[in-house]
Structures are given as C-alpha cells and as structure tokens.
Design a protein around this motif. Structure first.
Motif, mmCIF file in Angstrom:
data_model
loop_
_atom_site.group_PDB
_atom_site.id
_atom_site.type_symbol
_atom_site.label_atom_id
_atom_site.label_comp_id
_atom_site.label_asym_id
_atom_site.label_seq_id
_atom_site.Cartn_x
_atom_site.Cartn_y
_atom_site.Cartn_z
ATOM 1 N N TRP A 42 -22.767 65.848 29.691
ATOM 2 C CA TRP A 42 -23.868 66.769 29.423
ATOM 3 C C TRP A 42 -23.346 67.891 28.536
ATOM 4 O O TRP A 42 -22.496 68.674 28.935
ATOM 5 N N TRP A 44 -23.477 71.277 27.394
ATOM 6 C CA TRP A 44 -24.047 72.492 27.962
ATOM 7 C C TRP A 44 -23.688 73.666 27.067
ATOM 8 O O TRP A 44 -22.523 74.009 26.916
ATOM 9 N N PRO A 49 -21.502 76.639 32.932
ATOM 10 C CA PRO A 49 -22.163 75.408 33.372
ATOM 11 C C PRO A 49 -22.742 75.570 34.771
ATOM 12 O O PRO A 49 -22.247 76.371 35.566
ATOM 13 N N THR A 59 -19.710 68.446 32.253
ATOM 14 C CA THR A 59 -20.319 69.324 31.253
ATOM 15 C C THR A 59 -19.264 69.730 30.237
ATOM 16 O O THR A 59 -18.105 69.952 30.582
#
Length: 76
Positions: A42, A44, A49, A59
């Motif tokens: 992900w 971010w 995060p 992340t």
C-alpha cells in the motif's frame, strides 16, 4: 517480491495527490485487505502509516512502481 508467496502481490496506490483518508475508509481498506490471500503493498503518502495493519499489508511512502508492475508475482 521474493517473499510474495504462492498467491502473489497486490499493489495499492491512490496516486500522489491523496495524502489523507478518513479513518473509516482506512479501516474499510484494512478489513478488506486482511481477507485477501495475497500480500498487499500500500503506497501511503500520509504523515504516518495507519496503525494495526493486517499481517499481509506493507505500507511504503515510495514505490518503484514500474519495476513492480513488471514482475510476474503482481496480481493486481
């Protein structure tokens, strides 16, 4: 990507302009990702995060997106 496992990896990015999400959306994404057999990367861009990420989610603030998109283990 060597530890992508048998189910591969999903790359999740909302682009460079999204730097904040309401907590309810973060929680929805976390719950959805936790149900997936794939590992999730992900991107971010926020200040810090989110906490309590599922085991299968990592992340990162910056991703080598072109390199990741060119790998066989990337599923989505």
């Amino acid at each position: 990507m060597q530890s992508s496992g048998e189910h591969g990896v999903i790359l999740f990015s909302l682009g460079s302009y999204v730097t904040q999400l309401p907590d309810k959306f973060v929680k929805l994404f976390q719950e959805a990702f936790a149900k997936l057999p794939q590992k999730v990367i992900w991107q971010w861009k926020g200040k810090a995060p989110p906490m309590n990420m599922p085991e299968n989610v990592k992340t990162m603030s910056w991703l080598p997106q072109n390199d990741l998109l060119g790998t066989d283990s990337l599923q989505l």
